[in-house]
Scaffold this motif. Sequence first.
Motif, PDB file in Angstrom:
ATOM      1  N   LEU A  81       0.800  -1.461   0.174  1.00 14.02           N
ATOM      2  CA  LEU A  81       0.146   0.042   0.088  1.00 14.02           C
ATOM      3  C   LEU A  81       1.318   1.290  -0.524  1.00 14.02           C
ATOM      4  CD1 LEU A  81      -2.686   1.184   0.079  1.00 14.02           C
ATOM      5  CD2 LEU A  81      -2.988   0.531   2.585  1.00 14.02           C
ATOM      6  N   SER A  82       1.945   1.188   0.833  1.00 16.91           N
ATOM      7  CA  SER A  82       2.983   2.084   0.988  1.00 16.91           C
ATOM      8  C   SER A  82       3.564   2.396  -0.902  1.00 16.91           C
ATOM      9  CB  SER A  82       4.107   2.122   1.734  1.00 16.91           C
ATOM     10  OG  SER A  82       4.689   0.838   1.570  1.00 16.91           O
ATOM     11  N   GLY A 107      10.295   9.656   2.355  1.00 16.17           N
ATOM     12  CA  GLY A 107       9.416   9.314   1.884  1.00 16.17           C
ATOM     13  C   GLY A 107       9.765   8.037   0.773  1.00 16.17           C
ATOM     14  N   ARG A 108      11.281   7.467   1.220  1.00 15.58           N
ATOM     15  CA  ARG A 108      12.006   6.525  -0.116  1.00 15.58           C
ATOM     16  C   ARG A 108      11.588   4.695   0.744  1.00 15.58           C
ATOM     17  NH1 ARG A 108      10.917   6.208  -4.838  1.00 15.58           N
ATOM     18  NH2 ARG A 108      12.758   5.141  -5.140  1.00 15.58           N
ATOM     19  N   GLN A 109      11.278   5.483   2.163  1.00 13.51           N
ATOM     20  CA  GLN A 109      11.282   3.858   3.109  1.00 13.51           C
ATOM     21  C   GLN A 109      10.466   2.811   2.533  1.00 13.51           C
ATOM     22  OE1 GLN A 109       9.229   5.772   6.968  1.00 13.51           O
ATOM     23  NE2 GLN A 109      11.635   5.871   7.626  1.00 13.51           N
ATOM     24  N   PRO A 110       9.834   2.998   1.953  1.00 14.86           N
ATOM     25  CA  PRO A 110       8.533   1.610   0.809  1.00 14.86           C
ATOM     26  C   PRO A 110       9.723   1.075   0.215  1.00 14.86           C
ATOM     27  CG  PRO A 110       7.687   3.481   1.373  1.00 14.86           C
ATOM     28  CD  PRO A 110       9.091   4.011   2.042  1.00 14.86           C
ATOM     29  N   TYR A 111      11.223   1.796  -0.192  1.00 13.19           N
ATOM     30  CA  TYR A 111      11.506   0.834  -1.710  1.00 13.19           C
ATOM     31  C   TYR A 111      13.098   0.605  -1.419  1.00 13.19           C
ATOM     32  CZ  TYR A 111       7.452   3.089  -3.897  1.00 13.19           C
ATOM     33  OH  TYR A 111       6.937   3.899  -4.114  1.00 13.19           O
ATOM     34  N   THR A 112      13.224   1.344   0.412  1.00 12.22           N
ATOM     35  CA  THR A 112      15.583   1.154   0.893  1.00 12.22           C
ATOM     36  C   THR A 112      15.223  -0.171   1.055  1.00 12.22           C
ATOM     37  OG1 THR A 112      14.227   2.325   3.097  1.00 12.22           O
ATOM     38  CG2 THR A 112      15.350   3.035   0.900  1.00 12.22           C
ATOM     39  N   LYS A 117      18.721   1.701   3.878  1.00 11.99           N
ATOM     40  CA  LYS A 117      20.418   2.903   3.085  1.00 11.99           C
ATOM     41  C   LYS A 117      19.372   2.909   2.001  1.00 11.99           C
ATOM     42  CE  LYS A 117      24.938   2.189   1.667  1.00 11.99           C
ATOM     43  NZ  LYS A 117      25.599   3.271   2.016  1.00 11.99           N
ATOM     44  N   MET A 118      19.768   4.543   1.101  1.00 15.32           N
ATOM     45  CA  MET A 118      19.228   4.872   0.280  1.00 15.32           C
ATOM     46  C   MET A 118      20.577   4.652  -0.709  1.00 15.32           C
ATOM     47  SD  MET A 118      16.665   7.578   0.761  1.00 15.32           S
ATOM     48  CE  MET A 118      18.337   9.591   1.427  1.00 15.32           C
TER      49      MET A 118
END
Length: 261
Positions: A81-82, A107-112, A117-118
Amino acid sequence: MEIPILHTDNLSIGYHTKNQETVVAHDVSVSLQKGKLVSLIGANGIGKSTLLRTLTGIQKPLSGTVLLENKLISDYSHLELSRKLALVLTEKLPPSNLTVFELVALGRQPYTNWVGKMTPGDIAKVNEALHLTSTFHLSAKRHFQISDGQLQNVLVARTLAQDTPLIVLDEPTTHLDIQHKAALFRLLKTLSSETGKCILFSTHDVEMAIQLSDEIIVMNNGKAIQDVPENLIGNGTFDTLFPDESIVFDKQKLRFVFRGF
C-alpha cells in the motif's frame, strides 16, 4: 475509458460506538483518475476526514468496497500500500532533529533495504521531489526552522519522493495565510498535471478549490457527489453546502456571499 486509480462500490462510511453504528455517508461513489487534482469539500463535521481515512484503508467501511488499481484496499500489505498511496494527515510532526532532506527521504522507506540505506536512485528521487516543490534550498535546515508554508511544501515533497500514483492530503492549507494557500494550490495543480499523479485533498477553501480543481467531491446530507466544478455550479450543488440560509453561492462571482448584506 481508462481504469481509475481508485474507485468505490456501494460504499457506506461511518463508525461504531459500543453497540451503535453511526452512518456518516452512504452510497458513496468516488472515482479517481490519473493526472487529476480532486478536492473534497463540505461543512465542518460533515465527515471529510472519515471519507479520506476509509479511502486510504486506515478505517474500515461500514459496507461496500474501496478498490485501488482494481484490488481491494484491504488486500494490500502495508508495504504494498505504501508503494501505491502517499498520505499526509493533519497531525503535527513528532519532535525530531530531522533536516528537510531527511524528512523528504522518509518517503523512500518503502523501497530501501532493511537497514534503510538509500541508493543513488533513491537520493535522486528525493532531490527531484525537492526541486519540484521549490524546497531544495531548504535541504540542510531542520524542519522546525522553516515556516508553516514551507513545511507544507516539504510534506508534499515527501509524498512525491514516495513515488505513488495516488497522493492524499487532509486539509493541507490549514493555518496558512492566503498567499501560501494560493501557492500550495498552484503547486498541487502543477504536480498533478506534470507528474500524472492523482492528488486528492480536503479543504475548507471552497472558492479556491472551484477555480483550480479538475473535479470536486462535495459531501452534504449523507451523500458525496463528484463532478467537474462547472456542473456542480450549474446544478446548484453549492447552494445547500452550508445549513445557514443567509450564506448563498453567487454563480457569477464564484464565491459565497451573505444574503441581504
